[in-house]
Design an enzyme around this catalytic site. Structure first.
Site, PDB file in Angstrom:
ATOM      1  N   ARG A  60      -1.940   0.855  -6.848  1.00  8.79           N
ATOM      2  CA  ARG A  60      -1.568  -0.450  -6.295  1.00  8.79           C
ATOM      3  C   ARG A  60      -1.044  -1.350  -7.418  1.00  8.79           C
ATOM      4  O   ARG A  60      -0.060  -2.054  -7.266  1.00  8.79           O
ATOM      5  CB  ARG A  60      -2.779  -1.131  -5.620  1.00  8.79           C
ATOM      6  CG  ARG A  60      -3.274  -0.459  -4.347  1.00  8.79           C
ATOM      7  CD  ARG A  60      -2.316  -0.624  -3.187  1.00  8.79           C
ATOM      8  NE  ARG A  60      -2.014  -2.004  -2.881  1.00  8.79           N
ATOM      9  CZ  ARG A  60      -2.763  -2.812  -2.122  1.00  8.79           C
ATOM     10  NH1 ARG A  60      -3.876  -2.364  -1.583  1.00  8.79           N
ATOM     11  NH2 ARG A  60      -2.381  -4.048  -1.872  1.00  8.79           N
ATOM     12  N   GLN A  89       0.839  -1.199   0.000  1.00 10.54           N
ATOM     13  CA  GLN A  89       0.000   0.000   0.000  1.00 10.54           C
ATOM     14  C   GLN A  89       0.872   1.247   0.000  1.00 10.54           C
ATOM     15  O   GLN A  89       0.584   2.235  -0.672  1.00 10.54           O
ATOM     16  CB  GLN A  89      -0.916  -0.003   1.231  1.00 10.54           C
ATOM     17  CG  GLN A  89      -1.836   1.189   1.297  1.00 10.54           C
ATOM     18  CD  GLN A  89      -2.887   1.183   0.197  1.00 10.54           C
ATOM     19  OE1 GLN A  89      -3.578   0.203   0.025  1.00 10.54           O
ATOM     20  NE2 GLN A  89      -2.988   2.269  -0.559  1.00 10.54           N
TER      21      GLN A  89
END
Ligand code: NVA
Length: 308
Positions: free
Chosen positions: A292, A131
Site C-alpha cells: 500500500r 488497494q
C-alpha cells in the site's frame, strides 16, 4: 490539467503500468523520491474506519518529504456541517493532494470538481482503487507479470473490492472472475466497462455463481470481508448467504498449486477465509499490506507530476 484517482479506470493501461513500475522502484529505494519536498501537505480525510490506509499514506507521505494532515471526517462534518464543495475549496488552498475515504462515490466526484488539487479515492462504497494498485504490485512481484494472469475474487460481488478488481485487473490485461451469490452480482455497468477495457488489453471479465468453477485453475485467489463498512446491519443474513464462498483449504486446492492468496484486510478467520489459508504458505497478505505504501507513493508522485 489536474488529474484525480477516483476509480481504477482513471489510469489508462499505460499509466497504470507507469505507476506500478514507479512503485516497484520506490520499494527498492524508499527515500530517493521527494515529490512532496517543502514539506507539502496532503489531507487524509476519514469518514470510515481505517488502519492500513492511514498508516501507509502517513508513512509514505513522510518518506516523500511531505506532511500527512489527518482530518477526522466526523469533526469536519463534510456534507452536513458544510458542503463538499466548500470543504474542497478550503482544503485545496492548504494542501497539494486530498485523500478521502467516504461512502458515496458522487461526493468524491464533487470534491474533485472543486478542489483544484489531485483527489485520491481511499475507499468508497463503490471502489477501492489504491488497494488495487498494491494488489497488482503484489501479483507482479509473485507472478512476474500481470497480463494473462487469472484472478478469482470470492464474496460480495457488488462490493468496492470486486468492482475495483474488475476495472484494475482488466486494465492490467488480467482475466478477472468474480464469484458471488445471486443478489450480490457486480454492477452490470462496471462489468460492461471492464469488458470494454479487456477488449483493449487482452484480459476478460466474468461473473460466476459457482465458487468451485470460479477458482478452478486460477493463479490468484482473492477474498474480502462479507460485511463491508456501512453494511453492518446485514451481517447475520450475509454470513449465512456467503458461507459457500468461504476460501477454505479444499476450495483453494482447486486453483493452481502455486496460486497466491490476497486479502485486503481486516480479515475474519473462519468466515470469508480459513485461518489455514490466510496464515498458510500461499498467503501474501503481509506483502500486500506493505505495498500500500509503495503503490500510493508512486500514485501521489505521478499525480503531482502530471499537474506540472
Ligand atoms: N470491502 C471492505 C474493504 C475494507 C478495506 C469495506 O468496504 O469495508
Amino acid at each position: 490539467m489536474t488529474r484525480h484517482f477516483l476509480r481504477d479506470d482513471d489510469l489508462t493501461p499505460a499509466e497504470q503500468a507507469e505507476v506500478l513500475a514507479l512503485a516497484a522502484k520506490l520499494k527498492q529505494a524508499p527515500y530517493d523520491e521527494k515529490s512532496l519536498a517543502g514539506p507539502k501537505s496532503v489531507a487524509l480525510i476519514f469518514d470510515k474506519q481505517t488502519l492500513r490506509t492511514q498508516a501507509s499514506f502517513s508513512a509514505g507521505i513522510a518518506e516523500l518529504g511531505g506532511f500527512p494532515m489527518v482530518v477526522d471526517g466526523r469533526l469536519a462534518g463534510i456534507g452536513s456541517r458544510e458542503s463538499v464543495a466548500d470543504v474542497a475549496r478550503v482544503l485545496g488552498r492548504q494542501t497539494s493532494v486530498i485523500v478521502w475515504r467516504t461512502y458515496e462515490q458522487a461526493k468524491l466526484d464533487e470534491m474533485a470538481a472543486y478542489a483544484g488539487v489531485p483527489v485520491i479515492n481511499a475507499l468508497t462504497d463503490e471502489f477501492h482503487p489504491c488497494q488495487l494498485l498494491a494488489d497488482l504490485q503484489t501479483v507482479a512481484e509473485h507472478r512476474g507479470e500481470l497480463a494473462g494472469v487469472t484472478v478469482s475474487f470470492l464474496g460480495d460481488g457488488a462490493s468496492n473490492m470486486a468492482h475495483s478488481w474488475l476495472l484494475a485487473g482488466t486494465t492490467a490485461g488480467m482475466h478477472v472472475r468474480i464469484s458471488a451469490p445471486a443478489g450480490f452480482e457486480p454492477d452490470p455497468a462496471i462489468v460492461a466497462r471492464a469488458t470494454e477495457i479487456a477488449g483493449e488489453t487482452g484480459g476478460s471479465a466474468r461473473y460466476l455463481v459457482d465458487p468451485a468453477a470460479a477458482v478452478a485453475g486460477a493463479d490468484v485467489l482473492v477474498t474480502d470481508t462479507w460485511v463491508s463498512m456501512g453494511k453492518e446491519g446485514e451481517a447475520e443474513q450475509r454470513t449465512a448467504t456467503f458461507a459457500p464462498y468461504s476460501l477454505t483449504v479444499p476450495l483453494a486446492a482447486l486453483a493452481r498449486p502455486d496460486a497466491i492468496v490476497l486479502h485486503c484486510l481486516p480479515a475474519y478467520r473462519g468466515k470469508e477465509i480459513a485461518a489455514d489459508v490466510i496464515d498458510g504458505p500461499q498467503s501474501v497478505v503481509w506483502d500486500e499490506a506493505e505495498n500500500r505504501r509503495h503503490a500510493q507513493k508512486a500514485l501521489i508522485t505521478w499525480l503531482v507530476g502530471s499537474g506540472r
